[in-house]
Motif scaffolding. Structure first.
Motif, short mmCIF file in Angstrom:
data_model
loop_
_atom_site.label_atom_id
_atom_site.label_comp_id
_atom_site.label_asym_id
_atom_site.label_seq_id
_atom_site.Cartn_x
_atom_site.Cartn_y
_atom_site.Cartn_z
N THR A 1 56.28 -28.04 -69.49
CA THR A 1 56.90 -29.04 -70.89
C THR A 1 57.39 -27.87 -70.85
OG1 THR A 1 54.54 -28.94 -72.25
CG2 THR A 1 55.77 -30.90 -70.21
N ALA A 2 57.79 -26.84 -70.62
CA ALA A 2 58.63 -25.57 -71.46
C ALA A 2 59.78 -25.75 -70.62
CB ALA A 2 57.86 -24.29 -71.02
N TRP B 1 67.19 -26.98 -60.90
CA TRP B 1 67.78 -27.55 -62.30
C TRP B 1 67.26 -26.47 -63.25
CZ3 TRP B 1 63.05 -28.56 -59.38
CH2 TRP B 1 62.30 -28.91 -59.76
N ARG B 2 67.41 -27.35 -64.64
CA ARG B 2 67.57 -27.02 -66.09
C ARG B 2 66.48 -28.20 -66.39
NH1 ARG B 2 71.14 -24.56 -69.85
NH2 ARG B 2 69.62 -24.02 -72.24
N GLU B 3 65.33 -27.79 -67.50
CA GLU B 3 64.74 -29.01 -68.53
C GLU B 3 65.16 -30.03 -69.27
OE1 GLU B 3 62.67 -26.06 -66.50
OE2 GLU B 3 61.65 -27.27 -65.41
N ASN B 4 65.85 -31.13 -68.73
CA ASN B 4 66.33 -31.15 -70.36
C ASN B 4 65.26 -31.82 -70.99
OD1 ASN B 4 69.16 -29.87 -70.38
ND2 ASN B 4 69.47 -30.77 -68.73
N HIS C 1 61.42 -31.41 -75.45
CA HIS C 1 60.65 -31.24 -73.96
C HIS C 1 60.68 -32.33 -72.84
CE1 HIS C 1 61.39 -27.94 -76.30
NE2 HIS C 1 60.59 -27.28 -76.58
N ALA C 2 61.06 -31.88 -71.81
CA ALA C 2 61.23 -32.92 -71.00
C ALA C 2 59.52 -31.68 -69.77
CB ALA C 2 62.44 -33.09 -70.06
N ALA C 3 59.11 -32.85 -68.90
CA ALA C 3 58.09 -32.20 -68.02
C ALA C 3 59.17 -33.09 -66.70
CB ALA C 3 57.06 -33.58 -68.27
N ASN D 1 62.40 -33.24 -65.63
CA ASN D 1 62.48 -34.45 -66.96
C ASN D 1 63.01 -34.92 -66.76
OD1 ASN D 1 64.77 -31.61 -67.45
ND2 ASN D 1 66.06 -32.44 -66.20
N LYS D 2 61.08 -35.49 -66.84
CA LYS D 2 60.70 -36.84 -67.32
C LYS D 2 59.61 -37.16 -68.70
CE LYS D 2 61.49 -38.66 -62.87
NZ LYS D 2 62.43 -39.90 -63.00
#
Length: 147
Positions: free
Chosen positions: A61-62, A108-111, A13-15, A32-33
């Motif tokens: 981070t989810a 955006w989508r967390e990637n 997961h990204a932050a 996405n960090k």
């Protein structure tokens, strides 16, 4: 401005983070960090360029979809919602509690961030596969010539 990063999510997961000034609606974001710390630092850095009072923040981070709405002296956001529509609804509702002229600013989508080593590792694997195929072809050619 609308930014959409809607690629497929990765296994890690990204932050993402949002910092904002509740009085002026100024905000900063990151997406996405690799770490929460990196996400928070970048979001705060963007926010303080617009306001010295960026005291409120949220991070995640989810996996999921995130959105930011902005209006006159207002901001609303949603992080890690189940789909893009849910993220937009939540962010818009938060913004509209403060202003009537809210509009979608970001979606955006967390990637999971791609590891810088991933392309290099893929290249090494390709080289190894090519070398193995070359060696097999040479062995087959040599065996055929000795018969």
């Amino acid at each position: 401005m609308l930014v959409a990063a809607l690629a497929l999510p990765g296994s890690v997961h990204a932050a993402s983070a949002v910092f904002y000034d509740a009085d002026t609606g100024a905000y900063g974001y990151s997406m996405n960090k690799r770490t929460v710390s990196a996400a928070v630092q970048q979001a705060l850095g963007h926010c303080v360029l617009r306001s010295p009072n960026c005291a409120s923040q949220a991070s995640t981070t989810a996996p999921g979809f995130s959105a930011v709405y902005s209006g006159t002296h207002a901001v609303g956001f949603a992080l890690s919602e189940k789909d893009d529509v849910a993220a937009q609804r939540k962010a818009e509702a938060m913004c509209r509690r403060q202003a009537k002229d809210c509009a979608l600013a970001l979606l955006w989508r967390e990637n999971a961030p791609v590891s810088p080593a991933a392309p290099a590792e893929a290249a090494v694997q390709q080289q190894r596969a090519a070398a193995a195929a070359f060696a097999a072809a040479n062995a087959a050619a040599e065996a055929a010539s000795t018969k």
